[in-house]
Design a protein around this motif. Structure first.
Motif, PDB file in Angstrom:
ATOM      1  N   SER A 124     -11.684  18.459  18.002  1.00  0.00           N
ATOM      2  CA  SER A 124     -12.382  17.710  16.959  1.00  0.00           C
ATOM      3  C   SER A 124     -11.413  17.409  15.818  1.00  0.00           C
ATOM      4  CB  SER A 124     -13.576  18.529  16.436  1.00  0.00           C
ATOM      5  OG  SER A 124     -14.304  17.800  15.478  1.00  0.00           O
ATOM      6  N   ARG A 125     -11.435  16.177  15.327  1.00  0.00           N
ATOM      7  CA  ARG A 125     -10.524  15.783  14.260  1.00  0.00           C
ATOM      8  C   ARG A 125     -11.162  16.138  12.916  1.00  0.00           C
ATOM      9  NH1 ARG A 125      -6.288  13.473  15.712  1.00  0.00           N
ATOM     10  NH2 ARG A 125      -7.137  12.488  17.573  1.00  0.00           N
ATOM     11  N   ILE A 126     -10.567  17.091  12.202  1.00  0.00           N
ATOM     12  CA  ILE A 126     -11.204  17.658  11.021  1.00  0.00           C
ATOM     13  C   ILE A 126     -10.982  16.799   9.777  1.00  0.00           C
ATOM     14  CG2 ILE A 126     -11.127  20.011  11.900  1.00  0.00           C
ATOM     15  CD1 ILE A 126      -8.651  20.504  10.203  1.00  0.00           C
ATOM     16  N   SER A 156      -7.521   9.144  19.517  1.00  0.00           N
ATOM     17  CA  SER A 156      -8.734   9.567  20.210  1.00  0.00           C
ATOM     18  C   SER A 156      -8.976   8.734  21.456  1.00  0.00           C
ATOM     19  CB  SER A 156      -9.932   9.450  19.271  1.00  0.00           C
ATOM     20  OG  SER A 156      -9.769  10.288  18.159  1.00  0.00           O
ATOM     21  N   ASP A 157      -9.613   9.361  22.437  1.00  0.00           N
ATOM     22  CA  ASP A 157      -9.987   8.659  23.657  1.00  0.00           C
ATOM     23  C   ASP A 157     -11.295   7.899  23.475  1.00  0.00           C
ATOM     24  OD1 ASP A 157      -7.799   9.794  25.204  1.00  0.00           O
ATOM     25  OD2 ASP A 157      -8.928  11.666  25.144  1.00  0.00           O
ATOM     26  N   ALA A 158     -12.164   8.420  22.612  1.00  0.00           N
ATOM     27  CA  ALA A 158     -13.485   7.810  22.444  1.00  0.00           C
ATOM     28  C   ALA A 158     -13.923   7.866  20.986  1.00  0.00           C
ATOM     29  CB  ALA A 158     -14.512   8.520  23.317  1.00  0.00           C
ATOM     30  N   LEU A 159     -14.624   6.824  20.559  1.00  0.00           N
ATOM     31  CA  LEU A 159     -15.254   6.812  19.245  1.00  0.00           C
ATOM     32  C   LEU A 159     -16.761   6.874  19.447  1.00  0.00           C
ATOM     33  CD1 LEU A 159     -14.868   6.566  16.167  1.00  0.00           C
ATOM     34  CD2 LEU A 159     -15.186   4.104  16.429  1.00  0.00           C
ATOM     35  N   ILE A 160     -17.388   7.908  18.914  1.00  0.00           N
ATOM     36  CA  ILE A 160     -18.837   8.088  19.028  1.00  0.00           C
ATOM     37  C   ILE A 160     -19.483   7.459  17.800  1.00  0.00           C
ATOM     38  CG2 ILE A 160     -20.687   9.721  19.467  1.00  0.00           C
ATOM     39  CD1 ILE A 160     -18.374   9.741  21.530  1.00  0.00           C
ATOM     40  N   ILE A 161     -20.285   6.428  18.009  1.00  0.00           N
ATOM     41  CA  ILE A 161     -20.937   5.713  16.912  1.00  0.00           C
ATOM     42  C   ILE A 161     -22.398   6.141  16.874  1.00  0.00           C
ATOM     43  CG2 ILE A 161     -21.477   3.443  15.963  1.00  0.00           C
ATOM     44  CD1 ILE A 161     -19.106   2.352  17.609  1.00  0.00           C
ATOM     45  N   ILE A 174     -23.497  15.734  23.084  1.00  0.00           N
ATOM     46  CA  ILE A 174     -22.694  14.790  23.866  1.00  0.00           C
ATOM     47  C   ILE A 174     -21.212  14.984  23.587  1.00  0.00           C
ATOM     48  CG2 ILE A 174     -22.117  12.333  24.099  1.00  0.00           C
ATOM     49  CD1 ILE A 174     -25.109  11.760  23.887  1.00  0.00           C
ATOM     50  N   ILE A 175     -20.849  15.161  22.313  1.00  0.00           N
ATOM     51  CA  ILE A 175     -19.445  15.395  21.962  1.00  0.00           C
ATOM     52  C   ILE A 175     -18.935  16.665  22.633  1.00  0.00           C
ATOM     53  CG2 ILE A 175     -17.900  15.982  20.045  1.00  0.00           C
ATOM     54  CD1 ILE A 175     -19.626  14.104  18.302  1.00  0.00           C
ATOM     55  N   HIS A 176     -19.763  17.698  22.659  1.00  0.00           N
ATOM     56  CA  HIS A 176     -19.379  18.949  23.310  1.00  0.00           C
ATOM     57  C   HIS A 176     -19.131  18.728  24.808  1.00  0.00           C
ATOM     58  CE1 HIS A 176     -19.144  23.156  24.285  1.00  0.00           C
ATOM     59  NE2 HIS A 176     -20.184  23.076  25.103  1.00  0.00           N
ATOM     60  N   ARG A 177     -19.999  17.938  25.451  1.00  0.00           N
ATOM     61  CA  ARG A 177     -19.819  17.667  26.886  1.00  0.00           C
ATOM     62  C   ARG A 177     -18.541  16.859  27.132  1.00  0.00           C
ATOM     63  NH1 ARG A 177     -18.810  18.275  31.325  1.00  0.00           N
ATOM     64  NH2 ARG A 177     -19.852  17.454  33.177  1.00  0.00           N
ATOM     65  N   LEU A 178     -18.257  15.883  26.278  1.00  0.00           N
ATOM     66  CA  LEU A 178     -17.038  15.085  26.437  1.00  0.00           C
ATOM     67  C   LEU A 178     -15.802  15.946  26.223  1.00  0.00           C
ATOM     68  CD1 LEU A 178     -18.019  11.747  24.660  1.00  0.00           C
ATOM     69  CD2 LEU A 178     -18.041  12.281  27.097  1.00  0.00           C
ATOM     70  N   LYS A 179     -15.897  16.905  25.315  1.00  0.00           N
ATOM     71  CA  LYS A 179     -14.780  17.827  25.104  1.00  0.00           C
ATOM     72  C   LYS A 179     -14.507  18.631  26.373  1.00  0.00           C
ATOM     73  CE  LYS A 179     -13.444  21.889  22.447  1.00  0.00           C
ATOM     74  NZ  LYS A 179     -13.846  22.878  21.414  1.00  0.00           N
ATOM     75  N   GLU A 180     -15.560  19.023  27.072  1.00  0.00           N
ATOM     76  CA  GLU A 180     -15.379  19.750  28.331  1.00  0.00           C
ATOM     77  C   GLU A 180     -14.666  18.891  29.370  1.00  0.00           C
ATOM     78  OE1 GLU A 180     -19.367  20.849  29.314  1.00  0.00           O
ATOM     79  OE2 GLU A 180     -19.230  22.795  28.307  1.00  0.00           O
ATOM     80  N   CYS A 185     -12.595  13.018  20.953  1.00  0.00           N
ATOM     81  CA  CYS A 185     -13.547  12.123  20.285  1.00  0.00           C
ATOM     82  C   CYS A 185     -13.386  12.120  18.770  1.00  0.00           C
ATOM     83  CB  CYS A 185     -14.984  12.544  20.599  1.00  0.00           C
ATOM     84  SG  CYS A 185     -15.387  12.626  22.332  1.00  0.00           S
ATOM     85  N   ASP A 186     -13.612  10.961  18.173  1.00  0.00           N
ATOM     86  CA  ASP A 186     -13.909  10.830  16.756  1.00  0.00           C
ATOM     87  C   ASP A 186     -15.343  10.340  16.655  1.00  0.00           C
ATOM     88  OD1 ASP A 186     -11.720  11.621  15.179  1.00  0.00           O
ATOM     89  OD2 ASP A 186     -10.635   9.789  15.677  1.00  0.00           O
TER      90      ASP A 186
END
Length: 267
Positions: A124-126, A156-161, A174-180, A185-186
Motif C-alpha cells: 500500500s502506498r502510504i 502501481s499496477d492498478a488504480l482503484i476508483i 478488494i484491495i486486500h485480494r489484489l494484494k494477494e 494498488c493506489d
C-alpha cells in the motif's frame, strides 16, 4: 538516546528484529517496551525534546501522521523500521489504517514526511504528513503527479476508483485480494467534478495496467468494473462477479508480467 534503544540499534542496525536476542519481545504488542522511549508524566526526557511536553508545539511538529496503511495491517516493528532510517523514533502507534511516528526533532520529521510520502509499505502506498499540519485533500491531478514521480519499477499496477465513501469496507476487501495476487494498488475517492474518462486516459499514459471502478451498485451486487488499459486490445469489463473478476485480473496480470520481463532494463 535511551540505553535500551541504543543497545538495540547497535546490535541490529535496525535490519531485523530477530537478530537481537534478549531484547526482542515474543509478542508484537510489547515492542514499545523495547524500542520506544515513552514520555514520563507527559514530558520527554531525551534528545531535543528533553523537558518538553508530549503536547508541546515542538513535540507535535516532530510527529508524523501516516495514512493509507495496508487494509490487512502491518507489523509495528516493520512500520517503525521504515521510518527509523531518518532519525531516532521515540514512539510509534498504529490505529487501523493510520498511525503516528514521533521523532525527537522537527527537522527529521519534515525530511521523513517529504521522502516517505508515496512509499510502498506492505503493498500500500502510504500518505505521510507532519501531524501539526492540516491534511490537504489531494485531487486526482495531484495523485497522478505523485505516481509520475515514482521510479518506473514502483508504478502501481492498478488504480482503484471508489465512487462512494460508504463502500470503503468493500473496497478494502478488494484491495486486500489484489494484494494477494501481488497487484500493487493506489486508490482514491471519485467525485462528480472529476472527469472519469480523463483520469483513466491519464493513468493509461502513465503505464498503469488497470483501472478498477467501484460503485454503490458494485458493493450491493458483489461485482467489479475492470478497465484493462494496456496491450494491443484494451477492454472494459462491467459488472463482473467478484470471483470472475479476480480470475480475469490474475490471468491478465501474469501475461503482463511475462511481457514486462522481456523489456530490457525493466525490474
Amino acid at each position: 538516546m535511551d540505553n535500551r534503544l541504543e543497545r538495540f540499534v547497535k546490535s541490529t542496525n535496525l535490519t531485523g528484529l530477530g537478530s537481537s536476542p534478549g531484547l526482542v519481545p515474543e509478542k508484537e504488542e510489547k515492542i514499545h517496551d523495547i524500542l520506544m522511549v515513552k514520555p514520563k508524566n507527559g514530558f520527554w526526557t531525551v534528545g531535543k525534546l528533553n523537558g518538553k511536553s508530549k503536547d508541546s508545539p515542538e513535540a507535535i511538529n516532530s510527529r508524523l501522521f501516516v495514512g493509507n496503511l495496508p487494509a490487512a495491517g502491518v507489523p509495528l516493528s516493520k512500520f517503525t523500521e521504515a521510518f527509523a532510517k531518518y532519525g531516532t523514533v521515540l514512539d510509534a502507534s498504529l490505529h487501523n489504517r493510520f498511525g503516528f511516528i514521533q521523532y525527537d526533532c522537527a527537522e527529521v520529521a519534515r525530511r521523513a514526511s517529504e521522502e516517505m510520502c508515496g512509499f510502498l509499505l506492505e503493498g500500500s502506498r502510504i500518505d505521510v504528513n507532519v501531524a501539526s499540519e492540516r491534511r490537504k485533500k489531494r485531487n486526482p491531478g495531484e495523485i497522478l503527479e505523485s505516481v509520475r514521480k515514482i521510479p518506473r519499477k514502483q508504478v502501481s499496477d492498478a488504480l482503484i476508483i471508489i465512487c462512494n465513501r460508504d463502500i470503503r469496507s468493500y473496497s478494502d476487501a478488494i484491495i486486500h485480494r489484489l494484494k494477494e495476487l501481488t497487484i500493487v494498488c493506489d486508490s482514491f475517492f471519485w467525485t462528480e467534478n472529476m472527469p472519469l474518462h480523463q483520469i483513466i486516459s491519464d493513468i493509461t499514459k502513465d503505464g498503469v495496467l488497470y483501472a478498477v471502478v467501484l460503485t454503490e451498485a458494485s458493493a450491493a451486487d458483489k461485482t467489479i468494473n475492470i478497465h484493462v488499459l494496456q496491450g494491443k486490445n484494451p477492454k472494459d469489463f462491467r459488472d463482473v462477479p467478484l470471483n470472475d473478476g479476480f480470475d480475469l485480473l490474475e490471468r491478465d496480470f501474469k501475461k503482463a508480467q511475462a511481457a514486462r520481463s522481456q523489456v530490457p532494463g525493466y525490474l
